[in-house]
Write an enzyme that holds these catalytic residues in place. Structure first.
Site, PDB file in Angstrom:
ATOM      1  N   TYR A 191       0.628  -1.210   0.000  1.00 27.86           N
ATOM      2  CA  TYR A 191       0.164  -0.059   0.052  1.00 27.86           C
ATOM      3  C   TYR A 191       1.022   1.187  -0.031  1.00 27.86           C
ATOM      4  O   TYR A 191       2.243   1.157   0.060  1.00 27.86           O
ATOM      5  CB  TYR A 191      -1.032  -0.243   0.853  1.00 27.86           C
ATOM      6  CG  TYR A 191      -0.801  -0.069   2.641  1.00 27.86           C
ATOM      7  CD1 TYR A 191       0.488   0.285   2.944  1.00 27.86           C
ATOM      8  CD2 TYR A 191      -1.865  -0.576   3.262  1.00 27.86           C
ATOM      9  CE1 TYR A 191       0.722   0.138   4.530  1.00 27.86           C
ATOM     10  CE2 TYR A 191      -1.420  -0.602   4.640  1.00 27.86           C
ATOM     11  CZ  TYR A 191      -0.291  -0.296   5.145  1.00 27.86           C
ATOM     12  OH  TYR A 191       0.065  -0.210   6.839  1.00 27.86           O
ATOM     13  N   GLU A 192       0.172   2.276  -0.250  1.00 31.61           N
ATOM     14  CA  GLU A 192       0.933   3.676  -0.404  1.00 31.61           C
ATOM     15  C   GLU A 192       1.886   3.527  -1.471  1.00 31.61           C
ATOM     16  O   GLU A 192       2.655   4.260  -1.404  1.00 31.61           O
ATOM     17  CB  GLU A 192       1.561   4.232   0.808  1.00 31.61           C
ATOM     18  CG  GLU A 192       0.814   4.227   2.090  1.00 31.61           C
ATOM     19  CD  GLU A 192      -0.627   5.133   1.999  1.00 31.61           C
ATOM     20  OE1 GLU A 192      -0.611   5.891   1.015  1.00 31.61           O
ATOM     21  OE2 GLU A 192      -1.438   5.031   2.880  1.00 31.61           O
ATOM     22  N   GLY A 193       1.532   3.189  -2.643  1.00 31.20           N
ATOM     23  CA  GLY A 193       2.475   2.779  -3.805  1.00 31.20           C
ATOM     24  C   GLY A 193       3.360   1.607  -3.782  1.00 31.20           C
ATOM     25  O   GLY A 193       3.923   1.543  -2.478  1.00 31.20           O
TER      26      GLY A 193
END
Lengths: 268, 613
Positions: free
Chosen positions: B449-451
Site C-alpha cells: 500500500y501507499e504505492g
C-alpha cells in the site's frame, strides 16, 4: 470548598528491572537500573487531581532525594496535573521517621486540608510514613483507601473521586480495605489518607501536560532548612537475596505426606 | 473485557541514542518553529509513550488480530477495546505531538515524531492505522483547503474528534490511479455531488468517532482523462451543520469489508458514494484538477509512515526473538557438541542463532537511523526555510530522495526480518502463542500500500535521481564521499570504510547506466532493474548511517568502565556497523554487476512460455 492537597512522589526502582544485591551486602546495585514513580503515589496523585477537579483547589507534590527525583516530580507528577512541587534535596540514607518529619514540617507550613500518600513504596514495602505523619501532626488518618466499585466500573470511567468530601467540607468519607472486606470511615479534616491499588486507575501524563510541567513551580528545600535531622534510627546490617528454594522430594503416599506436613513442616 | 497481554518491546536506550547522540535533537529543538522543545521533555515523552503503548495499545494487538472487524447494522464494529484506546490516545495527546500549534498540537520536530510513531505502530499496527489516516487527511486539509474548511474539519480531525481516510483506489484504478471513474457533479451552490465506488479504504468506516471525513479523488464532469483531470473532495460520512456539529447522514454507504492476511483490526472497506444520488462533497481548496498534487502531500507523509511501520514491527520481532533465544534451552554448546552429557544451553549460544539475531539487530538499527536521517533533514529544512534557500533546498532534496528508500527498503526488510525472527523461535515462532507470526502477516501489506515498492523504485529512478538536475542525488553521494574521506584508515572501521567506497562507486555506475538506457531502445531495462537499484542504494545508505553510528559509539565506549551498561550498548553499535558493512554492503557491487548484464528475459519471454497449464 476548594481543597489544598499534599501528595508524595517517591522515586523507586522499576519493578521490571532485575534487582541485584551488591557483593558487600550493603545495598543493591544501582548501575543500569531503571526508575519510576512509586505506583501507590501515582494513585494518590490521581485521587488528589480528581478531588480538586470536583471541588477546586491545589495539589502540591513532594519528593525527597537527590536531584534525580526532579525527573519524577516533573513527569509524571506535575505532568499529570499537580500544580507545584517541593523537592527536599537530600542525598544519603534516611528512614521512615526522617521522611515523616520532613513531611510534617512541610505540612505545618503549607497547611493542606488533606495529605494523600501511597500506602507503601514498592522498593522497601515499609508502609509506615502515612501513619507516622498523621501521628506527628495529630491529624486523623484513613489508611488503605479503596472503593467498592471495580476499576472497570462506570464510577471509575467517570473519574469521580472515591474519597468523598462532606457537604460542610469538614470531613471526608473513606472506604478502607481491611482484612476480609471493606470498612467505611469518616475522617475529620485535616487528615492523612494512604492509597490502595484499587482506589483508582491513574491517568497517563498527557503530552501537553509534560510540556506544561517544565514551567510549573518547583521549590527546593533541604532537611536542614526544614529543621529535620535525617540521621536514621535504623541501620541496615546486611542485605541478601532470599534463599533459593531447595529441590522438592517425592513422597510415597498420602500418609507419608500427612506425616511430613504434621511433623516436619508443622503446617497442620 | 478480556484484555490481552502486551508483547511489544522497544529498546529505549537505542531510541535515545539516535535522537540525542547520532542526530542531536538539541540542534533543532528550541529553535524557530520548534520553540519550547528540549532533550528532557523529549525523553519524558518517549518514556510516557512507551508506557502507554505497552499498557494500552500492546494488549489489544492480538485481540484485534483474532477478533478482526465486523459489519453490524451496516457499520463497522472495531475489535474490543479499540474505542477506549482511541479515547485514551487522544487524551494523552500522543497523536497530536507533531500537529501544528494553531490546530491545538505541540508542533514537535519530525525527529521526535517518528520515534513516537514507531512506538505506537509497533505496539499495535492495525489500531494505529485509524489515527494515522485521520492525521494524514487532516494534514491535506490544513495545507490545501480554504480557511473555512480548515476550521470546519482539520482541527477536529487532528484531535481525534473525527477521523479521516484517503479514497483513491477503485476496482479498476489501483496503481493506475489515473483511471479513476468516480465522478463529481458541480451544483449551483458550489458544492458537488459525488458518485462512484472506492475500495481498500482503511478506516472507511468504524465506531471510534462520530464522523469520518473522506478525501475522495474524483473527476469533475467534463474534466480531461488521466491523473491531470482528477480533483480532491471532502466527503464527510455525516453532513456538518453550520455550527460545526454533526448533521444527518451523507450518502456514503459501507458495501463490505475485506478479509485479510494481516492488520485485521484495521477495517479495509468498500465504500459506495452517491448510491441514492445524494452524496455531498466540497472541493478541497477552490481550484479543480489539483487532486493529484494535493493527494501527494498526504502520500509523501504516508510513505514515510509505512517505512516506520516496517521498522516498528521488525524491531519488536527482533526484541521478542532475542528474549526467546536467551530463555529457550536446546542442544549443547557447539564447543562440545560431541559430548551427549554436555549441559543444554540457551539457543542464543548457537552461532547461527547469533548470526540471525545480529542480522535483525543491525538491520533494524540501520532502518531506524535511515528514518532518523530523513527526519533530521526535514527538521533542518523547517529551520532554514525562508532563511537560507540553498541549505533549505539541500535538506528538502534529501527528504525527497530518501522517502522511497525508507518506504520500500523498510517494508521489504520488515517482512523478511519477521521471517528471520520466526526462524529464531523455530517451530514455536509458527504458532499463534508467540507474537512473531502476527508481525509477519501484518508486515506484508507494507510493501503494497501507499504505492507498491516497484512504484517507489520507479519514483526513485524516474523522478528522484534527476530531481533538481540531479543535485539531490549528487549531494547524497557527496555526503557519503565526505564521510569516507574523513574516516579513511579508521582503526576500527578501516576495511568497512573501503567497502563503503566501492559500494558508492557501484551505485553511481548504475545511476549512469539508467541515464544511458532511458535515452536508447534499452529503456525497457529501467523498470526491470529499478527495484535492484533501490535495494543497492538503500543498502549503501543504511551502511552509511550505521557506520556513522559505529564511529560515534566507538569513540564513546572508550571512556566507560567495563561494567558500565552503556559500554555494552556502544559495543553493540560497533558490532551492528561491522556486521552490516561486512555482510550486506558487499552485495551492492553484485547488484550492479547483475544489472549491467542487461538481462531482458522477463520481457522477452512470451506469456505462453511461462507455463503450459
Amino acid at each position: 470548598m476548594p481543597l489544598k492537597i499534599l501528595v508524595t512522589a517517591k522515586r523507586v526502582e522499576d519493578s521490571e528491572s532485575k534487582i541485584k544485591v551488591n557483593p558487600a551486602g550493603t545495598g543493591i546495585v544501582l548501575e543500569g537500573l531503571k526508575f519510576k514513580i512509586n505506583p501507590f503515589d501515582e494513585i494518590a496523585i490521581e485521587e488528589a487531581l480528581r478531588l480538586t477537579a470536583k471541588h477546586g483547589g491545589e495539589v502540591v507534590v513532594v519528593s525527597i532525594g537527590g536531584k534525580e527525583v526532579v525527573e519524577q516530580l516533573r513527569s509524571p507528577a506535575l505532568a499529570m496535573g499537580a500544580n507545584r512541587a517541593i523537592w527536599v534535596n537530600h542525598v544519603g540514607p534516611m528512614d521512615q521517621l526522617g521522611i515523616a518529619a520532613c513531611l510534617q514540617k512541610i505540612c505545618e507550613k503549607e497547611k493542606p486540608d488533606l495529605c494523600i500518600l501511597g500506602k507503601q513504596a514498592i522498593d522497601d514495602d515499609q508502609g509506615q510514613v502515612g501513619s507516622y505523619l498523621a501521628e506527628a501532626l495529630g491529624w486523623s488518618q484513613a489508611t488503605f483507601a479503596s472503593k467498592e466499585e471495580s476499576l472497570e466500573s462506570e464510577a471509575e470511567k467517570s473519574k469521580a473521586p472515591a474519597i468523598k468530601l462532606s457537604a460542610d467540607g469538614k470531613s471526608v468519607t473513606v472506604v478502607r480495605e481491611v482484612d476480609g472486606g471493606l470498612q467505611t470511615i469518616e475522617a475529620t479534616l485535616p487528615a492523612v489518607a494512604t492509597t490502595e491499588l484499587r482506589l483508582n486507575q491513574p491517568r497517563y501524563a498527557s503530552l501537553p501536560g509534560i510540556m506544561k510541567a517544565k514551567t510549573k513551580p518547583l521549590e527546593e528545600v533541604t532537611p536542614a532548612s526544614l529543621g529535620v535531622d535525617m540521621t536514621p534510627h535504623i541501620t541496615v546490617v546486611k542485605m541478601t537475596h532470599p534463599p533459593a528454594r531447595k529441590a522438592g522430594i517425592k513422597v510415597a503416599d498420602v500418609p507419608a505426606l500427612m506425616d511430613k506436613l504434621k511433623n516436619e513442616a508443622r503446617a497442620i | 473485557m478480556a484484555a490481552g497481554i502486551n508483547r511489544y518491546k522497544a529498546d529505549l536506550r537505542e531510541l535515545f541514542f539516535v535522537l540525542f547522540e547520532q542526530f542531536p535533537f538539541s540542534e533543532v529543538a528550541g529553535k524557530g518553529p520548534f520553540d519550547g522543545w528540549d532533550d528532557e521533555t523529549a525523553k519524558a515523552i518517549i518514556k510516557e509513550s512507551y508506557r502507554f503503548a505497552t499498557e494500552v495499545l500492546g494488549p489489544l494487538n492480538a485481540v484485534g488480530d483474532r477478533e478482526g472487524c465486523k459489519v453490524v447494522d451496516g457499520g463497522v464494529k472495531t475489535p474490543t477495546g479499540f474505542k477506549d484506546a482511541w479515547k485514551q490516545l487522544y487524551e494523552a495527546g500522543l497523536k497530536q505531538i507533531a500537529v501544528p500549534r494553531e490546530f491545538g498540537g505541540q508542533g514537535a520536530p519530525t525527529s521526535l515524531y517518528v520515534l513516537i510513531e514507531e512506538i505506537t505502530c509497533g505496539s499495535n499496527t492495525a489500531f494505529n492505522m485509524y489515527p494515522g489516516l485521520a492525521w494524514g487527511a487532516a494534514e491535506v486539509i490544513a495545507e490545501c483547503a480554504t480557511e473555512a474548511q480548515k476550521k470546519k474539519f482539520a482541527e477536529k480531525m487532528f484531535n481525534g474528534v473525527w477521523a479521516g481516510t484517503m479514497c483513491l483506489t477503485e476496482p479498476h484504478a489501483g496503481s493506475d490511479v489515473g483511471s479513476a471513474a468516480t465522478r463529481a457533479f458541480k451544483q449551483p451552490d458550489g458544492t458537488y455531488k459525488i458518485k462512484g465506488t472506492k475500495i481498500y479504504i482503511s478506516g472507511g468506516d468504524q465506531d471510534l468517532t462520530e464522523n469520518i471525513v473522506h478525501l475522495v479523488l474524483a473527476r469533475v464532469e467534463g474534466a480531461p482523462a488521466g491523473t491531470k483531470g482528477l480533483s480532491l473532495f471532502i466527503v464527510p460520512k455525516h453532513r456538518v451543520n453550520a455550527d460545526g456539529s454533526v448533521g444527518p447522514r451523507n450518502d456514503v454507504a459501507l458495501a463490505s469489508i475485506e478479509h485479510k492476511m494481516g492488520i485485521n483490526g484495521s477495517a479495509t472497506c468498500v465504500l459506495n458514494f452517491g448510491e441514492n444520488d445524494d452524496c455531498f462533497g466540497e472541493l478541497v481548496g477552490t481550484v479543480e484538477h489539483q487532486g493529484m498534487p494535493q493527494m501527494f502531500r498526504m502520500m509523501n507523509g504516508a510513505r514515510i509512515a509505512v517505512g516506520i511501520q516496517g521498522l516498528a514491527v521488525a524491531s519488536s520481532a527482533y526484541l521478542n526473538a532475542l528474549d526467546y533465544a536467551k530463555d529457550r534451552k536446546q542442544g549443547a554448546s557447539f564447543k562440545n557438541w560431541k559430548d551427549p552429557n554436555a549441559p543444554r544451553v540457551a539457543i542464543i549460544e548457537h552461532p547461527d542463532v547469533r548470526r540471525m539475531l545480529l542480522e535483525l539487530k543491525a538491520t533494524v538499527e540501520g532502518l531506524r537511523a535511515l528514518v532518523m536521517k530523513l527526519a533530521n533533514h526535514r527538521d533542518h529544512y523547517h529551520l532554514l526555510a525562508g532563511k537560507d534557500d540553498d541549505k533549505a533546498a539541500y535538506h528538502l532534496g534529501q527528504v525527497d530522495l530518501l522517502t522511497p528508500l525508507v518506504k520500500a527498503y523498510g517494508s521489504d526488510e520488515a517482512y523478511r526480518l519477521c521471517g528471520t525472527a520466526i526462524q529464531v523461535y523455530g517451530g514455536a515462532g509458527f504458532l499463534k502463542d508467540w507474537p512473531v507470526e502476527q508481525y509477519a502477516r501484518d508486515a506484508k501489506i507494507f510493501s503494497i500500500y501507499e504505492g507498491t515498492n516497484h512504484i517507489q523504485a520507479m519514483d526513485l529512478v524516474g523522478r528522484k535521481l534527476g530531481q533538481n538536475g540531479g543535485a539531490n542525488f549528487q549531494a547524497f553521494m557527496g555526503d557519503v564521499a565526505a564521510f569516507i574521506e574523513k574516516h579513511k584508515g579508521h582503526p576500527v572501521f578501516g576495511k568497512e570504510i573501503e567497502l563503503l567506497g566501492s559500494a558508492s562507486e557501484a551505485v553511481v555506475t548504475l545511476a549512469m547506466g539508467f541515464m544511458g538506457w532511458s535515452q536508447t531502445e534499452k529503456v525497457g531495462l529501467v523498470p526491470l532493474t529499478a527495484n535492484r537499484f533501490l535495494l543497492a542504494m538503500s543498502q549503501l545508505a543504511v551502511a552509511f548511517v550505521l557506520l556513522d553510528a559505529g564511529v560515534l559509539a566507538d569513540k564513546k565506549r572508550g571512556a566507560l568502565s567495563a561494567t558500565d551498561p552503556d559500554r555494552a550498548f556502544y559495543e553493540g553499535k560497533v558490532h551492528s556497523a561491522h556486521w552490516y558493512a561486512r555482510n550486506v554492503l558487499p552485495q551492492v557491487e553484485n547488484h550492479v554487476k547483475i544489472a549491467m548484464i542487461e538481462d531482458e528475459t522477463p520481457t522477452t519471454i512470451s506469456d505462453a512460455a511461462f507455463a503450459s497449464a
